[in-house]
Design an enzyme around this catalytic site. Sequence first.
Site, PDB file in Angstrom:
ATOM      1  CG  HIS A  72      -1.703   1.252   1.417  1.00  0.00           C
ATOM      2  ND1 HIS A  72      -3.037   1.358   1.084  1.00  0.00           N
ATOM      3  CD2 HIS A  72      -1.355   2.477   1.909  1.00  0.00           C
ATOM      4  CE1 HIS A  72      -3.469   2.581   1.346  1.00  0.00           C
ATOM      5  NE2 HIS A  72      -2.470   3.278   1.856  1.00  0.00           N
ATOM      6  CD  GLU A  73       1.678   3.721   3.693  1.00  0.00           C
ATOM      7  OE1 GLU A  73       1.977   4.776   3.098  1.00  0.00           O
ATOM      8  OE2 GLU A  73       0.617   3.586   4.327  1.00  0.00           O
ATOM      9  CG  HIS A  78       0.602   6.651  -0.542  1.00  0.00           C
ATOM     10  ND1 HIS A  78      -0.428   7.365  -1.102  1.00  0.00           N
ATOM     11  CD2 HIS A  78       0.098   6.072   0.579  1.00  0.00           C
ATOM     12  CE1 HIS A  78      -1.517   7.231  -0.351  1.00  0.00           C
ATOM     13  NE2 HIS A  78      -1.221   6.454   0.667  1.00  0.00           N
ATOM     14  CG  HIS A 123       0.590   9.300  -6.764  1.00  0.00           C
ATOM     15  ND1 HIS A 123      -0.553   9.613  -6.054  1.00  0.00           N
ATOM     16  CD2 HIS A 123       0.476   9.973  -7.933  1.00  0.00           C
ATOM     17  CE1 HIS A 123      -1.318  10.407  -6.773  1.00  0.00           C
ATOM     18  NE2 HIS A 123      -0.711  10.656  -7.911  1.00  0.00           N
TER      19      HIS A 123
END
Length: 710
Positions: free
Chosen positions: A499-500, A503, A506
Amino acid sequence: MRKTLIATTIASALLLSACSSQNDADTKEQTTQVQTANVDNVLMKPSPLQYMAPEFDKFGTSDYEPAFDAGIAQQKAQITAIANNPAPATFKNTLVELELSGELLDRVSTAFYNLSGLISNDEYQRIAAKMAPVLSAHSDDIYLNKALFSRVETINGNKAKLNAEDQRLVEFYYTKFVNAGAKLDEAQKAKMREINAELAKLSTAFSQNVLKSFKEDVVLVTDKSELAGLSDAEIASLAAAAKKAGKEGYMITLVNTTQQPILSSLENRKLRERIFKASTTRAQNTNGPIIIKETNLRAQKAALLGYKDWASYVMTTRMAKTTENVYGILDDLAPKAVNKAKAEAAEIQKVIDASGETFTVQPWDWAFYSEKVRQAKYDLDPALVKPYFEMQSVIHNGLFFAMEKLYGITFKERKDLPLYHEDVMAFEVFNADGSAIGLFYMDPYAREGKRGGAWMSAYVSQSGLKGTKPVIYNAQNIPKPADGQPTLMTFDEVTTMFHEFGHAAHGLFSDVKYPSLAGTATARDFVEFPSQANEDWNIEPTVLANYAKHYKTGEPIPKELLDKVLESQNFNQGFGTTEYLAAALLDMEWHSFGVDKKITDVQKFEHDALEKHGIAYYPVPPRYKSCYFSHTFAGGYSAGYYAYLWTEVFAADAFAHMTKQGGLTRDNGDSFRKEILSKGNSRDLMQSYIEFRGQKPTTDALLKRRGLVK
């Protein structure tokens, strides 16, 4: 989670802090302050390291305050020059110059607020408390500057001649100024400054009270027999924690959520209740009064700007657009989630009754007995799973392997770069053609001084205008094993790591000209989409086969065990969805009233809000109760915690689409990178999704993902 604790403060300081009109003497004096600042302070100048990576080994807490002072003085001079420029306002001489201003303040703020969440101590907290109102005032000096806003307003009126990305920047600034109060009269602006200064102090105090709570609101056990159900290693860890804190016995430190992981193992019901109540009542005396003041001030600020409440005000920069849209999706899912949770509670009650006990399931029983239900349903023992998820294998053979397959990127560890802590790992990231992307730091372990949870942030953001490449980090709070022992992760921790990095991708793949629109600088209810979309790659068959291997033997995880792990992912989703929705609705309700409403009792407000939405189901409390709900009262997610669900709609839809298109392929990765990850906020966010997917998302995949429908 994208950075939260630092988001509000940095946004005020970095997104172009400036000042009102000043005379030339003031400007010269400010420039002199910068020039005469401590020349030995490495924060005063760009880092000479590759990618401008921070020189962590060359600065400390004593360097921050002079660098803050110099950075503010420098930017005041720059903004004064922009606002008082006698030439007609143009995009280049106003907005581009705004984007270029504040380099020093950007550098020191980024270093300080990132590290204050990673290695905080009393000095970090002192500086944070001191700087909060200073940076708030500095931000007000920009956005309430009449001359500066006049120039922005002129450019906004003539933006049709600009290209699409330039227009997006104009719209960003115009909205920012208007939402800050640029159109208010002088008396109203004075009131706005007063409110902002107080809000900055309150949010900082809230955050520091939560950090203090991690140290003080601990549960101390003196009788080892009460710890039945824990492994010898877990008990030894609690004993070591107590010894380190100068206490006798075994010390249980709370994590940031309401439910505590240790409750799933502890057999002693009285101790479980004690831990649960310690969790739900923490910081009430310190943060309760802060919440009441903070929400009232937010309501006052919204009213000044012409909005009925704070939630309506913040929706002006969100994809959801209106509070009705947010309540619509939350209230639609709430009864489905509660019904699912009640069905789960019935299964738990059967196990309790079968054990000969006579009590009805309570919140402190849920984790313990739901684990028994899970084991019975899937014959799954977590202790048998963790040996297949050794951290280095998860990182290199799982996460990095998946990202190479999807995007063609590779990682090279950089042991030559300075680090802020011995546990941190640094990697240089490359494209498939060998060209450099940037740097990625991973900080996996829990420690004193590090805030709870998991998050991503940047030390340097990508910008075509400034010619900078990204320097990104991920932080988690995985328990650190004893020296020489492997780090064996839970499957939830593996999912969080993926999940992290969503980010991080991104931020790393950003290909945007203007810093204010780059990377993760998107709407709050879009920023969690790339991270949630990245989660499911950890269960992609070729990825699992590459990393899920026994740390001792190297044998792959047995198919039977793996099937149980995967099948169990939808287990307890009624509980998980209900606790999340309860927190999201609490967050919305705290920001959905006007200045006339007087609240005196935080706990009563919570109860009434949950009853109102039919989600006051006692065995399943909110994931965060108000007094430790840092997302909303200290982390920039006010009237925004719903975003995790909102973006999960996008994530589930996107992953389902990519699965149909072949799954883990470069075509899918390149498309997602091009249309979503590289664009930041440089164009309409829904349009970015449509360009990737071909249509707007639907909730079908989300309901299946959460196990709420078959």
